[in-house]
Motif scaffolding. Structure first.
Motif, PDB file in Angstrom:
ATOM      1  N   UNK A   1       0.817  -1.205   0.000  1.00  0.00           N
ATOM      2  CA  UNK A   1       0.000   0.000   0.000  1.00  0.00           C
ATOM      3  C   UNK A   1       0.849   1.252   0.000  1.00  0.00           C
ATOM      4  N   UNK A   2       0.191   2.406  -0.113  1.00  0.00           N
ATOM      5  CA  UNK A   2       0.911   3.672  -0.117  1.00  0.00           C
ATOM      6  C   UNK A   2      -0.029   4.803   0.270  1.00  0.00           C
ATOM      7  N   UNK A   3       0.569   5.937   0.640  1.00  0.00           N
ATOM      8  CA  UNK A   3      -0.130   7.205   0.846  1.00  0.00           C
ATOM      9  C   UNK A   3       0.661   8.268   0.109  1.00  0.00           C
ATOM     10  N   UNK A   4      -0.018   9.101  -0.702  1.00  0.00           N
ATOM     11  CA  UNK A   4       0.659  10.144  -1.467  1.00  0.00           C
ATOM     12  C   UNK A   4      -0.114  11.448  -1.351  1.00  0.00           C
ATOM     13  N   UNK A   5       0.641  12.555  -1.253  1.00  0.00           N
ATOM     14  CA  UNK A   5       0.076  13.892  -1.198  1.00  0.00           C
ATOM     15  C   UNK A   5       0.705  14.735  -2.288  1.00  0.00           C
ATOM     16  N   UNK A   6      -0.129  15.536  -2.967  1.00  0.00           N
ATOM     17  CA  UNK A   6       0.350  16.489  -3.974  1.00  0.00           C
ATOM     18  C   UNK A   6      -0.128  17.874  -3.562  1.00  0.00           C
ATOM     19  N   UNK A   7       0.832  18.818  -3.452  1.00  0.00           N
ATOM     20  CA  UNK A   7       0.507  20.161  -2.977  1.00  0.00           C
ATOM     21  C   UNK A   7       1.013  21.195  -3.975  1.00  0.00           C
ATOM     22  N   UNK A   8       0.119  22.043  -4.452  1.00  0.00           N
ATOM     23  CA  UNK A   8       0.520  23.157  -5.311  1.00  0.00           C
ATOM     24  C   UNK A   8       0.805  24.339  -4.398  1.00  0.00           C
ATOM     25  N   UNK A   9       2.065  24.422  -3.954  1.00  0.00           N
ATOM     26  CA  UNK A   9       2.425  25.402  -2.940  1.00  0.00           C
ATOM     27  C   UNK A   9       2.295  26.824  -3.452  1.00  0.00           C
ATOM     28  N   UNK A  10       2.684  27.068  -4.694  1.00  0.00           N
ATOM     29  CA  UNK A  10       2.525  28.354  -5.358  1.00  0.00           C
ATOM     30  C   UNK A  10       2.132  28.067  -6.799  1.00  0.00           C
ATOM     31  N   UNK A  11       1.732  29.074  -7.571  1.00  0.00           N
ATOM     32  CA  UNK A  11       1.376  28.797  -8.968  1.00  0.00           C
ATOM     33  C   UNK A  11       2.496  28.149  -9.764  1.00  0.00           C
ATOM     34  N   UNK A  12       3.769  28.267  -9.308  1.00  0.00           N
ATOM     35  CA  UNK A  12       4.883  27.691 -10.060  1.00  0.00           C
ATOM     36  C   UNK A  12       5.661  26.638  -9.284  1.00  0.00           C
ATOM     37  N   UNK A  13       5.251  26.310  -8.082  1.00  0.00           N
ATOM     38  CA  UNK A  13       5.963  25.309  -7.269  1.00  0.00           C
ATOM     39  C   UNK A  13       5.000  24.192  -6.900  1.00  0.00           C
ATOM     40  N   UNK A  14       5.362  22.952  -7.292  1.00  0.00           N
ATOM     41  CA  UNK A  14       4.543  21.773  -7.001  1.00  0.00           C
ATOM     42  C   UNK A  14       5.364  20.791  -6.185  1.00  0.00           C
ATOM     43  N   UNK A  15       4.776  20.316  -5.092  1.00  0.00           N
ATOM     44  CA  UNK A  15       5.445  19.391  -4.180  1.00  0.00           C
ATOM     45  C   UNK A  15       4.628  18.111  -4.075  1.00  0.00           C
ATOM     46  N   UNK A  16       5.305  16.973  -3.946  1.00  0.00           N
ATOM     47  CA  UNK A  16       4.610  15.696  -3.730  1.00  0.00           C
ATOM     48  C   UNK A  16       5.412  14.853  -2.757  1.00  0.00           C
ATOM     49  N   UNK A  17       4.688  14.082  -1.953  1.00  0.00           N
ATOM     50  CA  UNK A  17       5.291  13.204  -0.947  1.00  0.00           C
ATOM     51  C   UNK A  17       4.569  11.868  -0.999  1.00  0.00           C
ATOM     52  N   UNK A  18       5.346  10.782  -0.930  1.00  0.00           N
ATOM     53  CA  UNK A  18       4.763   9.442  -1.042  1.00  0.00           C
ATOM     54  C   UNK A  18       5.459   8.502  -0.068  1.00  0.00           C
ATOM     55  N   UNK A  19       4.675   7.720   0.673  1.00  0.00           N
ATOM     56  CA  UNK A  19       5.185   6.661   1.539  1.00  0.00           C
ATOM     57  C   UNK A  19       4.540   5.356   1.095  1.00  0.00           C
ATOM     58  N   UNK A  20       5.361   4.308   0.895  1.00  0.00           N
ATOM     59  CA  UNK A  20       4.859   3.084   0.284  1.00  0.00           C
ATOM     60  C   UNK A  20       5.446   1.857   0.971  1.00  0.00           C
ATOM     61  N   UNK A  21       4.619   0.835   1.109  1.00  0.00           N
ATOM     62  CA  UNK A  21       5.069  -0.501   1.493  1.00  0.00           C
ATOM     63  C   UNK A  21       5.116  -1.331   0.219  1.00  0.00           C
ATOM     64  N   UNK A  22       6.324  -1.797  -0.156  1.00  0.00           N
ATOM     65  CA  UNK A  22       6.522  -2.399  -1.459  1.00  0.00           C
ATOM     66  C   UNK A  22       7.049  -3.822  -1.312  1.00  0.00           C
ATOM     67  N   UNK A  23       6.688  -4.674  -2.280  1.00  0.00           N
ATOM     68  CA  UNK A  23       7.210  -6.037  -2.371  1.00  0.00           C
ATOM     69  C   UNK A  23       8.007  -6.136  -3.665  1.00  0.00           C
ATOM     70  N   UNK A  24       9.275  -6.570  -3.572  1.00  0.00           N
ATOM     71  CA  UNK A  24      10.158  -6.602  -4.729  1.00  0.00           C
ATOM     72  C   UNK A  24       9.924  -7.809  -5.613  1.00  0.00           C
ATOM     73  N   UNK A  25      10.529  -7.751  -6.810  1.00  0.00           N
ATOM     74  CA  UNK A  25      10.436  -8.821  -7.799  1.00  0.00           C
ATOM     75  C   UNK A  25      11.659  -9.721  -7.690  1.00  0.00           C
TER      76      UNK A  25
END
Length: 697
Positions: free
Chosen positions: A437-461
C-alpha cells in the motif's frame, strides 16, 4: 504438500481462472475483438489540471518527427520506465498515452512514443501523478494527447562506427506506419536495435606483493542485433468502451569473442553466443459498468534463450590445451490477468483491483571439460537443471480526493499471496502473504511550485535465476542454487519538488529513502559455496535533479542547457565481515549535461553533451571487482532539420578517450583472508561517429 497448501493453491487457481475468463470474455464479447482508442472521440480519463500544457508549436524549433522527440524537449522532465515491475499493477512508467498506461512490459512505452508522428500530437500535458485517478503514479507525469486521422509513417536510421577494432553498425533503425479504419486505429513497426561494440588493451596480473607475473594483450568484440516486429491496435466504442491490443515478436542474437595473448603463462580464446526468440501479447479493455468503469487486462510473455560459452587455454610451456564449455537453455513465461473497477463518489475516486499471475523459469545446463585428448567430457553442475514457478494473487483498494483546491490525497491498501515452487535438487514449496500500500500527497504550494510526498510498502520482484546453480565461464565464477530466497520488502519514502521557471525553464528535484528487509546480495552457501541470498536489512537513499535552462530570456536566442544528476547511497551489513558497505555493483552517481544551440532563422543546430557515472564494487565471497572511472564521455553534434525533408544529425562521442577499466582481486580463500593475485585491466575503444536520419511520410 500440506492440506493448508493444497487449499491455498486451490483458491489461487480458482482466482486465476476467474480473472482469465473475465479478461477473455471482455475481449471476445466487445463490439470488436480489435481494441483501440481515438483521442479525438474519447477524452483521456485523466481529470487533473495539468501543471503545464505544451502545444505542438512549442516544439517547432526542434522540428520533431515523433512524440518521443517532443517529450525529450519538455523542460525538467526525464522519461522513467520504472524498475522491473511485479505484475501489471501500480507504478511503472511516468508516461501516459491518451490518459492511459501502456499495457505492456518488454514492449516499452519509449518505443511506442517513437511510433507516434509529431503531426498526430494534439498537446502534451505535464501532470502531478498523485492528482490522477490512476493509483501508483506520483511526481511528474506526461500525458500525450494524440489522434490518428490518416495514414502516416516514421522512419529512423542510426549507423555507428567506432574508430578501433569493431565492425561498423549499419543495421540500427526502425520504420513504422499508423493509420485508422473506422473506429480502429493501428500501428505497425519493424525495428532493429543493433550493436557492434568492443575494446582492446592490456591486462596485468600481479601477485600478492604487487609484482607483475603476466601481461596480456586482449581484444573484445561484442556484436548483436535485436530485430522486432510490433503491432498496436486500438478501438473506441459508441458507449465508452476503450481497448488496446499490443503484440511483439523478437529474434535477438549476440556473439562475444575475446582473444587474450599472454607474455608469460597462457593465451585465452573465449566465445559466447545466444540466439533467442520471444513474444509478448498484452491487451486491456475498459467499459462502463454499474456507474463506474471496469478494465480487464491480460498479458502473456515467453522467451526461449539458448546460450553457449566455450573457452580454450593454450600455454607457453606447451602443456596440453585446456578448456571448458557450457550450454544452457532457458525458457521463461509470464501470464497475468488483472481487473480494475473504478468509480467516483462525490469528489473521491475509488478503485478496486484484483490480479493473478503465473511466472515460470525452466533451465537446463550442460557443463563439459576438455580432456587431454582434446575431447569435451560432460561434468556435473549440481542444481543447474530446475523449474521455478511462482503463483501469485493480489488484491487492492485505492482512494483519492482533493483535500483543498491545492492539496490532493491518494492512498491504497492491499496485499498479495504468492507460492513459490522449485523442482530439482533441493527444491522447496513455500507460501507468503505480504501487505502492500501507499499514501501520497500532492501540494501546489505556489502557482509555479509543485510538491509531492509518497510513503509506500513495497514487495520486490525476485530474479528466478538466483534460485538455480549457474556458472559464468568468462568471469570464472560459479553460484550455488539457493531455494531459500524470499522477495525483499521495503518502506519507501519519496519527495519531489518541481519549480517552473517560466520562460527560463524548469527544475525538478527528487529525494528518496528506502528501508529494505531481506535485500538480495551475495551470501555464503555451505562451507565453500556462494549465491545470491537474503540479508536481513539495508538502507538506500538518494537524490536526483532534472533541469532545463532556456537562455532566450537573457538574449541568447536558441541556446538551451539540460543538466541531470543522480546520486545513490546504500548501507548493508556484509554477510562475511559484518562491516557495512554499499550494495554490490549498484550505481553510485550519474551525471549528464547537454548544450544545444538552434541557430535562429535557419534549419541548423549544434550541440555538445557529456556523461559520466560510477558504480560500487562488485562483491563476491572470494573476489572483489572494482570499476575505476577515467574521465567521462564528451561528444558534439551538428544537426540540420530539413535535408530534403529529413532531419539529419552527425555526431562524435568519446572525444576525451574514456577507457573501460576493471580491477579484480582474487583471495586465497574468502575475502577476509590473504590475496592470491590481482587482474588489472585497461582497454580503449576510441571515438565513436554516429549518424541519425529521421523522416516522416
Amino acid at each position: 504438500m500440506s492440506e493448508t497448501c493444497r487449499a491455498r493453491l486451490g483458491e489461487f487457481s480458482v482466482t486465476v481462472r476467474l480473472l482469465a475468463s473475465a479478461a477473455l470474455a471482455g475481449l471476445l464479447w466487445s463490439p470488436s475483438f480489435v481494441l483501440a482508442q481515438d483521442a479525438a472521440d474519447a477524452p483521456p480519463p485523466a481529470t487533473a489540471a495539468p501543471l503545464r500544457s505544451f502545444d505542438p508549436v512549442y516544439f517547432d524549433r526542434f522540428a520533431p518527427r515523433t512524440a518521443l522527440d517532443m517529450v525529450r524537449q519538455i523542460p525538467g522532465f526525464s522519461i522513467s520506465e520504472g524498475e522491473d515491475r511485479r505484475g501489471l499493477g501500480q507504478a511503472g512508467s511516468n508516461v501516459l498515452i491518451n490518459g492511459e498506461r501502456f499495457s505492456g512490459k518488454s514492449n516499452d512505452v519509449v518505443s511506442e512514443l517513437g511510433r507516434i508522428g509529431a503531426s498526430n500530437v494534439i498537446r502534451i500535458e505535464l501532470l502531478d501523478g498523485a492528482t490522477l485517478n490512476l493509483p501508483g503514479l506520483t511526481g511528474q507525469v506526461v500525458n500525450i494527447v494524440s489522434k490518428v486521422d490518416s495514414l502516416t509513417g516514421q522512419f529512423r536510421w542510426s549507423p555507428r562506427v567506432r574508430f578501433r577494432r569493431t565492425d561498423p553498425q549499419f543495421l540500427d533503425g526502425e520504420v513504422s506506419v499508423s493509420g485508422k479504419a473506422g473506429k480502429i486505429a493501428y500501428t505497425l513497426s519493424l525495428s532493429n536495435d543493433s550493436f557492434r561494440n568492443g575494446n582492446a588493451g592490456t591486462e596485468r596480473v600481479l601477485d600478492a606483493t604487487g609484482l607483475v607475473t603476466d601481461r596480456r594483450y586482449e581484444e573484445l568484440y561484442v556484436n548483436g542485433d535485436q530485430p522486432r516486429l510490433a503491432a498496436g491496435l486500438k478501438y473506441t466504442g459508441d458507449s465508452g468502451q476503450i481497448g488496446n491490443l499490443n503484440l511483439s515478436l523478437e529474434r535477438p542474437w549476440t556473439r562475444i569473442t575475446e582473444q587474450s595473448d599472454g607474455e608469460v603463462v597462457r593465451d585465452r580464446d573465449y566465445l559466447e553466443s545466444e540466439k533467442e526468440y520471444n513474444y509478448e501479447i498484452g491487451g486491456d479493455y475498459l467499459f462502463p459498468l454499474w456507474g463506474g468503469n471496469l478494465k480487464l487486462i491480460g498479458l502473456r510473455r515467453f522467451e526461449h534463450s539458448p546460450f553457449f560459452t566455450r573457452i580454450f587455454l593454450d600455454f607457453e610451456d606447451l602443456r596440453p590445451r585446456e578448456g571448458n564449455s557450457l550450454a544452457t537453455v532457458i525458457d521463461e513465461t509470464e501470464t497475468i490477468a488483472r481487473a480494475e473497477y473504478g468509480w467516483k463518489a462525490g469528489k473521491a475516486d475509488w478503485q478496486f483491483s484484483l490480479e493473478g499471475a503465473i511466472n515460470t523459469l525452466d533451465t537446463r545446463a550442460d557443463l563439459a571439460l576438455l580432456d587431454s585428448s582434446g575431447t569435451f567430457v560432460p561434468i556435473p553442475l549440481p542444481g543447474s537443471d530446475a523449474v521455478v514457478e511462482e503463483k501469485r494473487a493480489e488484491i487492492g483498494l485505492s482512494y483519492g480526493r482533493p483535500l483543498s483546491p491545492t492539496l490532493t490525497l491518494q492512498t491504497s491498501l492491499g496485499g498479495e499471496y504468492s507460492q513459490i515452487v522449485q523442482s530439482g535438487a533441493g527444491g522447496l514449496t513455500r507460501s507468503f502473504i505480504r501487505p502492500k500500500g501507499f499514501v501520497a500527497l500532492a501540494w501546489k504550494a505556489t502557482p509555479r511550485l509543485d510538491l509531492s510526498l509518497r510513503a509506500q510498502r513495497d514487495v520486490g520482484q525476485l530474479n528466478f535465476f538466483d534460485f538455480v546453480a549457474s556458472a559464468d565461464l568468462g568471469a570464472e565464477n560459479q553460484n550455488s542454487g539457493n531455494p531459500d530466497l524470499v522477495p525483499q520488502q521495503s518502506w519507501n519514502i519519496d519527495f519531489q519538488a518541481t519549480q517552473n521557471l517560466g520562460a527560463l525553464g524548469s527544475i525538478n528535484a527528487k529525494a528518496f529513502v528506502n528501508f529494505v528487509e531481506d535485500i538480495v546480495d551475495q551470501v555464503p552457501i555451505g562451507l565453500t559455496g556462494e549465491a545470491p541470498g537474503n540479508i536481513d536489512s539495508a538502507t538506500i537513499w538518494g537524490l536526483s535533479l532534472d533541469s532545463t535552462f532556456k537562455m532566450d530570456v537573457i538574449g541568447w536566442t536558441g541556446v538551451r542547457f539540460d543538466i541531470d544528476y543522480t546520486y545513490r547511497k546504500s548501507s548493508v551489513p556484509d554477510p562475511l565481515t559484518g562491516i557495512r558497505r554499499r550494495i554490490s555493483g549498484e550505481t553510485i552517481h550519474e551525471f549528464s549535461a547537454e548544450f544545444r544551440y538552434d541557430i535562429p532563422g535557419g534549419d541548423w543546430a549544434v550541440g555538445a553533451n557529456y556523461f559520466d557515472f560510477s558504480r560500487a564494487d562488485e562483491v563476491r565471497l572470494s573476489q572483489l571487482a572494482e570499476f575505476p572511472i577515467n574521465g567521462g564521455d564528451l561528444g558534439f553534434y551538428v544537426e540540420n532539420k530539413n535535408v530534403a525533408g529529413l532531419t539529419v544529425r552527425l555526431g562524435m562521442s568519446n572525444l576525451i578517450g574514456t577507457n573501460e577499466a576493471f580491477r579484480r582481486t582474487f583471495f586465497v580463500d574468502r575475502r577476509n583472508g590473504p590475496v592470491a593475485f590481482v587482474e588489472d585491466r585497461d582497454r580503449f575503444f576510441g571515438p565513436v561517429v554516429s549518424l541519425d536520419i529521421n523522416g516522416s511520410f
